[in-house]
Design an enzyme around this catalytic site. Structure first.
Site, PDB file in Angstrom:
ATOM      1  N   HIS A   1       0.117   7.801   8.591  1.00  0.00           N
ATOM      2  CA  HIS A   1      -0.447   6.492   8.503  1.00  0.00           C
ATOM      3  C   HIS A   1      -1.789   6.410   8.461  1.00  0.00           C
ATOM      4  CE1 HIS A   1      -0.340   2.013   8.778  1.00  0.00           C
ATOM      5  NE2 HIS A   1      -0.997   2.028   9.840  1.00  0.00           N
TER       6      HIS A   1
ATOM      7  N   CYS B   1      -0.370   1.466   3.140  1.00  0.00           N
ATOM      8  CA  CYS B   1      -1.398   1.625   3.995  1.00  0.00           C
ATOM      9  C   CYS B   1      -2.716   2.484   3.505  1.00  0.00           C
ATOM     10  CB  CYS B   1      -1.291   2.537   5.192  1.00  0.00           C
ATOM     11  SG  CYS B   1      -0.361   3.951   5.163  1.00  0.00           S
TER      12      CYS B   1
ATOM     13  N   HIS C   1      -5.215  -2.522   9.223  1.00  0.00           N
ATOM     14  CA  HIS C   1      -4.412  -1.556   8.531  1.00  0.00           C
ATOM     15  C   HIS C   1      -3.279  -2.393   7.936  1.00  0.00           C
ATOM     16  CE1 HIS C   1      -1.449  -1.101  12.021  1.00  0.00           C
ATOM     17  NE2 HIS C   1      -2.171  -2.151  12.354  1.00  0.00           N
TER      18      HIS C   1
END
Length: 366
Positions: free
Chosen positions: A329, A279, A341
């Protein structure tokens, strides 16, 4: 005649009045039943979506933990490599020192042997063989210099050898510690992989439950589809994708258009593109294309740029999920209450509706 007409109208009115409830009640019940079924479907879908979201979040957290452990393992491996190089350098230094000591000892022994072969058993005999006071003084000075030189060289080399050997022992001990640390980290990774395997089973089941209702109620899917259409429009108007780095002008539309080129790219721990991403690696790679330098991990990117309130989000802003103590995240807001993402292991870069419950904060980097 007039009375008959009035009577007929009254009769029709009574019939209509009496018959209305007869038809109204079943229709009302049917509508209520449909509403009730719809609410049940909505509730079931939300529950299924919540289950999936929670499992996805758990996997993201585990991915973040694995990334941290991998980073620690990499640092450990670097240290092990550096330590091994130091050990090799130390070994060579010891060999050189030992060779120098041996050379000096050989030279010393040769002098002693030469003196013996010439009939001189000791420095004292050299002195006794002197011819006169001046010769004696000269021999004393020479012998003194030789002895001092021998003692100095051998002493220095011995001390150096001792220090190097001590250093080697210390490096070996440090290497042992690093190997233990690496083994411990790899053991942690194995445990996390096992947990992830267990959760993947739950993800499959939860996804099945979600699919039972997604065809009937798909608010999140509708948002994503709408966003994809908007992004396609942006891409059509934005400069075409090129692999160059740091050469493109930065704008909200251009950064979103560039990021969308990687839709479908697989997630891999610790990967920073372009074939695989995690990520934070995805965010770093996209912004590097525009000459914007951001840090490498979620835990550091959360401090890059400036804070943005959720109600002020703009396309291109970094959005973070988790808690203040554990931001696990990161993605990029693309507008329309959606974000792009690299989600988790087993998934690919995609656009998701910004509906999850663990939204944390956002940062704007330029």
């Amino acid at each position: 005649m007039r009375k008959k007409m009035i009577s007929l109208i009254v009769t029709i009115g009574l019939v209509t009045t009496l018959s209305t409830p007869i038809f109204a009640d079943p229709l009302s019940d049917k509508l209520n039943n449909q509403k009730s079924q719809l609410e049940e479907q909505k509730s079931a879908y939300k529950k299924a979506q919540s289950v999936v979201d929670n499992i996805e979040i758990s996997i993201e957290k585990m991915d973040a933990d694995i990334e941290k452990i991998f980073a620690d393992v990499h640092k450990t491996e670097v240290k092990i490599g550096e330590t091994q190089q130091e050990i090799e350098k130390t070994k060579k230094s010891i060999q050189v020192a030992e060779a120098n000591i041996k050379e000096e000892e050989d030279l010393f022994n040769k002098r002693m042997r030469s003196m013996y072969m010439n009939g001189v058993d000791s420095y004292l005999e050299v002195l006794l063989d002197s011819e006169g006071v001046e010769d004696l003084i000269s021999r004393v000075e020479n012998i003194k210099k030789i002895v001092e030189y021998d003692n100095k060289i051998i002493g220095e080399l011995t001390v150096k050898k001792s220090k190097i050997e001590d250093q080697k022992v210390a490096l070996d001990a440090e290497k042992d510690k690093l190997v233990v640390l690496k083994t411990d980290n790899e053991s942690k990774i194995d445990k996390l992989k096992a947990k992830k395997a267990e959760q993947n089973v739950l993800v499959i089941e939860a996804t099945k439950q979600e699919q039972l209702y997604s065809s009937k109620i798909g608010d999140a899917e509708a948002i994503v589809n709408s966003t994809m259409k908007q992004i396609q429009t942006i891409r059509n108007n934005a400069p075409k994708y090129t692999p160059s780095r740091g050469s493109s002008s930065l704008s909200s539309s251009s950064v979103v258009a560039y990021a969308s080129n990687f839709l479908g790219t697989p997630y891999v721990w610790g990967a920073a593109g372009p074939q695989y991403f995690d990520c934070s690696g995805f965010m770093q790679y996209v912004y590097a294309h525009f000459g914007v330098d951001i840090s490498r991990t979620t835990y550091t990117q959360i401090n890059d740029g400036t804070y943005v309130a959720r109600e002020n989000l703009q396309a291109g802003d970094l959005i973070f999920f988790g808690s203040e103590s554990d931001p696990h995240h990161v993605g990029m807001y693309v507008g329309n209450n959606s974000y792009i993402h690299a989600p988790r292991t087993g998934d690919v870069i995609k656009i998701s509706a910004l509906t999850r419950s663990d939204y944390l904060t956002a940062r704007r980097v330029k």
